[in-house]
Design a protein around this motif. Structure first.
Motif, PDB file in Angstrom:
ATOM      1  N   ASN A  74       0.859  -1.179   0.000  1.00  0.00           N
ATOM      2  CA  ASN A  74       0.000   0.000   0.000  1.00  0.00           C
ATOM      3  C   ASN A  74       0.896   1.230   0.000  1.00  0.00           C
ATOM      4  O   ASN A  74       1.721   1.404   0.917  1.00  0.00           O
ATOM      5  N   CYS A 131      -2.762  -4.728   8.029  1.00  0.00           N
ATOM      6  CA  CYS A 131      -3.444  -3.655   7.302  1.00  0.00           C
ATOM      7  C   CYS A 131      -4.901  -3.621   7.714  1.00  0.00           C
ATOM      8  O   CYS A 131      -5.525  -4.656   7.939  1.00  0.00           O
ATOM      9  N   VAL A 132      -5.462  -2.424   7.766  1.00  0.00           N
ATOM     10  CA  VAL A 132      -6.872  -2.224   8.126  1.00  0.00           C
ATOM     11  C   VAL A 132      -7.795  -2.953   7.147  1.00  0.00           C
ATOM     12  O   VAL A 132      -8.939  -3.252   7.459  1.00  0.00           O
ATOM     13  N   GLY A 227      -1.716  -0.695   9.556  1.00  0.00           N
ATOM     14  CA  GLY A 227      -0.589  -0.289   8.710  1.00  0.00           C
ATOM     15  C   GLY A 227      -0.581   1.172   8.301  1.00  0.00           C
ATOM     16  O   GLY A 227       0.490   1.753   8.116  1.00  0.00           O
ATOM     17  N   PHE A 228      -1.764   1.783   8.190  1.00  0.00           N
ATOM     18  CA  PHE A 228      -1.784   3.186   7.735  1.00  0.00           C
ATOM     19  C   PHE A 228      -1.122   4.128   8.728  1.00  0.00           C
ATOM     20  O   PHE A 228      -0.767   5.262   8.373  1.00  0.00           O
TER      21      PHE A 228
HETATM   22 MO   LIG Z   1      -3.126  -0.518   5.175  1.00  0.00          MO
END
Ligand SMILES: [Mo]
Ligand SMILES: Nc1nc2c(c(=O)[nH]1)N[C@H]1C(S)=C(S)[C@@H](COP(=O)(O)O)O[C@H]1N2
Length: 310
Positions: A74, A131-132, A227-228
């Motif tokens: 991402n 990750c979301v 992760g963001f």
């Molecule tokens: Mo993510």
């Protein structure tokens, strides 16, 4: 840096704990003043807490392959297509690269990324990344504790949050020309989160220099958060008084909160967060509270309603 500010949404108990945590951090940072410059790079010498041994051994699963880690990414500055990032990110020029730490600090500084790497001794950290979106990996990072970098700037008692901004260079970051989210990519942490010994600056993985698609030359890694919250290609770190608004909060506040802690009990508005797919596996595995790091970080959020502060 242009950033919108909003009032911190903390209760008084949280505020008191923050102040206490910050004092402890500052006191420790002051201790470092008497030390020779060479020693200051070491996290403990800078007043940063050492990583508990159990945290180093927390990940028992095997790491994902280099192919998986560098082929499924991402990175919205380049593409929203996870398999295209690997190719498109190669356009990024990694040198020269300066990192600035400023804001509510006594000693703002700007350093070349190669000098940073010389200042702070590199270590290995194998972390889960969740990750979301519902996928995860295990990544053997190389780098140094984020606290070591932050302590060098000597934050003042006014500093409560740390804001990170990524590179804005549309000539190389092709998706910045028609942005899907606001750039530069902005993320932020509360100070006590940012100086936690698990919070890390990655400059490499699998013992090699960090690949461009993973955030070279320098990215932040916060393993207990989605992760963001681990921004890539960081150029600017700023200590601020008020809780910053992050890129993802601005894009979709109901989906991406300020905290972004991995939490199987709080569904994303469009999907459950109870389970995840480890890249390379077929069966889903349960998602763990704080991504499996609860024993080390849950205390940062005691007394907070994590359904409200998602
Ligand atoms: Mo993510
Ligand atoms: N600058 C920047 N950092 C970013 C992103 C991004 O789009 N831009 N994406 C985030 C998201 S959503 C995830 S899941 C991780 C992915 O990291 P990886 O590609 O190294 O696995 O990076 C994070 N950091």
């Amino acid at each position: 840096m242009k950033s919108g500010f909003e009032e911190p949404a903390e209760g008084e108990a949280t505020a008191a704990r923050l102040v206490h945590g910050r004092r402890r951090f500052l006191r420790a940072a002051l201790l470092a003043l008497g030390l020779p410059a060479a020693a200051r790079g070491a996290p403990e010498a800078a007043g940063c807490a050492a990583l508990p041994g159990a945290a180093r051994a927390a990940v028992t699963e095997p790491p994902n392959s280099l192919e998986e880690i560098t082929g499924y990414n991402n990175y919205y500055e380049f593409s929203t297509d996870k398999r295209a990032v690997r190719v498109l990110a190669q356009a990024l020029a990694l040198r020269p690269w300066a990192v600035t730490v400023d804001g509510e600090v006594e000693k703002p500084f700007t350093l070349d990324v190669d000098d940073l790497a010389r200042l702070f001794p590199a270590e290995q950290r194998t972390y889960r990344l969740r990750c979301v979106e519902g996928w995860s990996m295990v990544i053997p990072w190389r780098g140094f504790p984020l606290c070591a970098l932050l302590a060098r700037a000597r934050p003042t008692s006014a500093a409560k949050f740390v804001e990170f901004a990524g590179l804005h260079r549309p000539s190389e970051m092709v998706s910045q020309r028609v942005p899907a989210i606001e750039f530069p990519y902005r993320e932020a942490l509360r100070i006590d989160e940012a100086v936690h010994p698990l919070a890390f600056v990655a400059t490499g993985l699998y013992g090699e220099a960090l690949p461009k698609q993973n955030g070279a030359p320098l990215r932040v890694v916060v393993p207990w958060k989605y992760g963001f919250k681990s921004p890539k290609a960081v150029t600017h770190i700023r200590f601020v008084r008020d809780q910053p608004v992050t890129s993802w909060q601005k894009a979709s506040p109901s989906e991406y909160g300020f905290y972004g802690n991995v939490n199987p009990d709080v569904p994303h508005p469009r999907w459950s967060q109870r389970r995840e797919v480890r890249i390379g596996e077929i069966a889903k595995r349960p998602t763990l509270p704080f991504n499996g790091y609860a024993e080390f970080v849950a205390g940062l959020y005691s007394g907070m309603d994590l359904k409200q502060h998602y």
